[in-house]
Write an enzyme that holds these catalytic residues in place. Structure first.
Site, mmCIF file in Angstrom:
data_model
loop_
_atom_site.group_PDB
_atom_site.id
_atom_site.type_symbol
_atom_site.label_atom_id
_atom_site.label_comp_id
_atom_site.label_asym_id
_atom_site.label_seq_id
_atom_site.Cartn_x
_atom_site.Cartn_y
_atom_site.Cartn_z
ATOM 1 N N CYS A 1 0.816 -1.220 0.000
ATOM 2 C CA CYS A 1 0.000 0.000 0.000
ATOM 3 C C CYS A 1 0.847 1.266 0.000
ATOM 4 O O CYS A 1 0.301 2.375 -0.102
ATOM 5 C CB CYS A 1 -0.958 -0.007 1.187
ATOM 6 S SG CYS A 1 -2.337 -1.154 0.969
ATOM 7 N N ASP B 1 -14.803 6.458 1.915
ATOM 8 C CA ASP B 1 -14.947 5.200 2.626
ATOM 9 C C ASP B 1 -14.177 4.080 1.942
ATOM 10 O O ASP B 1 -13.556 4.271 0.905
ATOM 11 C CB ASP B 1 -16.427 4.841 2.768
ATOM 12 C CG ASP B 1 -16.774 4.368 4.173
ATOM 13 O OD1 ASP B 1 -16.000 3.550 4.716
ATOM 14 O OD2 ASP B 1 -17.792 4.814 4.722
ATOM 15 N N ASP C 1 -8.674 -3.522 -4.803
ATOM 16 C CA ASP C 1 -7.383 -3.062 -4.290
ATOM 17 C C ASP C 1 -6.289 -3.910 -4.930
ATOM 18 O O ASP C 1 -6.451 -5.122 -5.089
ATOM 19 C CB ASP C 1 -7.317 -3.204 -2.756
ATOM 20 C CG ASP C 1 -6.426 -2.147 -2.120
ATOM 21 O OD1 ASP C 1 -5.326 -1.904 -2.669
ATOM 22 O OD2 ASP C 1 -6.803 -1.577 -1.094
ATOM 23 N N GLY D 1 -10.950 -13.273 -13.421
ATOM 24 C CA GLY D 1 -10.009 -12.175 -13.339
ATOM 25 C C GLY D 1 -9.594 -11.646 -14.697
ATOM 26 O O GLY D 1 -10.155 -12.017 -15.735
ATOM 27 N N SER E 1 -5.806 -10.079 -16.795
ATOM 28 C CA SER E 1 -4.359 -9.895 -16.710
ATOM 29 C C SER E 1 -3.861 -9.051 -17.882
ATOM 30 O O SER E 1 -4.461 -9.056 -18.959
ATOM 31 C CB SER E 1 -3.655 -11.258 -16.715
ATOM 32 O OG SER E 1 -3.956 -11.975 -17.901
#
Length: 351
Positions: free
Chosen positions: A17, A50, A68, A139, A141
Site C-alpha cells: 500500500c 470510505d 485493491d 479475473g 491480466s
C-alpha cells in the site's frame, strides 16, 4: 535443475500500500464538476472517503463492492498473492460485511518474470480466498512493466449492520486490531536489512484476514469502522474524525508496534510514502511537546498494507468489543488507543 528464486520486490519501485497515491494528489484526481447520475440505491459512494461502495439491494441487505491492488511487498510470490488478497478483502470486513466472491487483477512483466511465478501468486490468492470462504471466480491480466496483483471483491451486509468511516460520535473510544510498522519493515526488507527474527511476525500480520469486521458490524455500539492502509494511521484517523466533525485524541505510548519497527526508524528505513502522506495532512495534526515528532511521524504516517481495523466504539459497548477481540485472538489489542472529542483546532492530537 532447481527452480530460480525471484525476489519480487526488486522488480518494483514501490511496495504494498506504499504504492498508493497521496491523499492530497488523490483529491485532485477525483475532483470533477460533472454531476453524478442519480443512483437512489447507492448508500456509500464517492461522496465520502470510505473503504468500499455499498448498494441497497432492496431486501434489507447491501452489496459491498471494492478493489485493491499493488506491487510486491515481499519477495515470495505465494506470500505476495496471499497478502494482496487479504488486503483487498479487508475493505469488505471494514464495512461490517461478509465477502462473497473475488476477481483477480494481475499485471505481469512477462519479459522479466516467468509465468510459473505468476502462477504462485494466484495460488496464494486462492489460499486466502479459501480461508475467507469465497471463490476466486475469475479475473483479468495484462503485460505490465512491474508486477501488480490484487482483487475486486464483492460482499454482503445487512444494512442495519453497515459501518462507515465518518459516523463516529463524540466520546467514542478508538481501538485497532493490528500493530503498526509494515511500511518500515518492508523498506528494510527491500534494502536487505530486515532481521529474520522480525520477518516472521511481519509476514504473519500481512497475511491475517480482518474477519472480525463482520462480527463487529453486528455490534450497535460500534459507530464507525475503517481499515488502516496506505495513508497510515494518521490519514485514516483524519478520514474518521474529520469526516465525523470531531477531533481524535490518541495516546502515542499506547499504539501497538511490530517488533523491529522502532529500530528500523532509527536506521532511517522509512518509505517514501510516509513523507508523501505527511505532506498531505501535516496541518491537521498536533503533537505533545514531549514527543520526538520525527519518530512519531515515521510511525503514524507509515503506509500500512493490510493493516488492522480502526474502530470507534461507544464506551458502553467496550466490554462487548473486548470480548469479541479475545474470541478472535486479538486480546493484545483490547485497550483503547484514544478517543473522539468535539472538534478542536486539529483533527488529530497526539499526546
Amino acid at each position: 535443475m532447481s527452480e530460480i528464486h525471484y525476489a519480487l520486490t526488486q522488480f518494483s519501485h514501490g511496495a504494498g500500500c506504499g504504492c498508493k497515491i497521496s491523499p492530497q494528489v488523490l483529491d485532485q484526481i477525483l475532483h470533477t464538476d460533472i454531476p453524478a447520475p442519480e443512483a437512489k440505491n447507492l448508500l456509500v459512494g464517492n461522496q465520502s472517503k470510505d473503504d468500499a461502495a455499498a448498494y441497497d439491494l432492496g431486501n434489507g441487505t447491501a452489496l459491498i463492492s471494492t478493489t485493491d491492488f499493488f506491487m510486491p511487498i515481499v519477495d515470495d510470490a505465494y506470500d505476495f498473492g496471499r497478502i494482496a488478497s487479504a488486503n483487498a478483502i479487508s475493505d469488505v470486513y471494514a464495512m461490517g460485511g461478509k465477502p462473497l466472491l473475488a476477481i483477480a487483477i494481475l499485471g505481469w512483466p512477462v519479459d522479466k518474470l516467468p509465468a510459473s511465478v505468476a502462477r504462485r501468486v494466484l495460488e496464494g490468492a486462492r489460499a486466502t480466498c479459501a480461508a475467507a470462504g469465497i471463490p476466486l471466480a475469475g479475473g483479468h491480466s495484462i503485460d505490465s512493466p512491474e508486477p501488480i496483483f490484487g482483487l475486486a471483491v464483492n460482499g454482503l451486509v445487512d444494512i442495519k449492520n453497515l459501518k462507515q468511516n465518518n459516523t463516529a460520535k463524540a466520546g467514542d473510544l478508538l481501538l485497532m486490531t493490528k500493530s503498526l510498522g509494515t511500511g518500515v519493515l518492508s523498506t528494510a526488507q527491500k534494502r536487505k536489512a530486515l532481521d529474520q527474527e522480525y520477518y516472521t511476525a511481519f509476514v504473519e500480520q500481512l497475511m491475517r484476514l480482518n474477519s472480525a469486521g463482520a462480527a463487529l458490524g453486528q455490534i450497535k455500539g460500534v459507530h464507525a469502522m475503517t481499515d488502516i492502509t496506505g495513508f497510515g494511521l494518521l490519514g485514516h484517523l483524519i478520514e474518521m474524525a474529520g469526516g465525523s466533525g470531531l477531533t481524535a485524541e490518541i495516546e502515542y505510548g499506547g499504539i501497538p508496534v511490530l517488533e523491529g519497527v522502532r529500530e528500523g526508524i532509527a536506521r532511517k528505513m522509512v518509505p517514501g510514502g510516509t513523507n508523501r502522506n505527511w505532506a498531505s495532512y501535516c496541518e491537521k495534526v498536533s503533537f505533545a511537546q514531549n514527543l520526538n515528532e520525527a519518530d512519531a511521524i515515521s510511525l503514524l504516517a507509515d503506509p500500512q498494507t493490510n493493516g488492522g481495523l480502526l474502530i470507534a466504539v461507544d464506551p458502553a459497548s467496550l466490554q462487548e468489543v473486548q470480548d469479541l477481540f479475545i474470541g478472535f485472538g486479538l486480546g493484545k489489542y483490547i485497550e483503547p488507543i484514544g478517543r473522539l472529542v468535539p472538534a478542536g483546532h486539529h483533527v488529530v492530537e497526539v499526546k
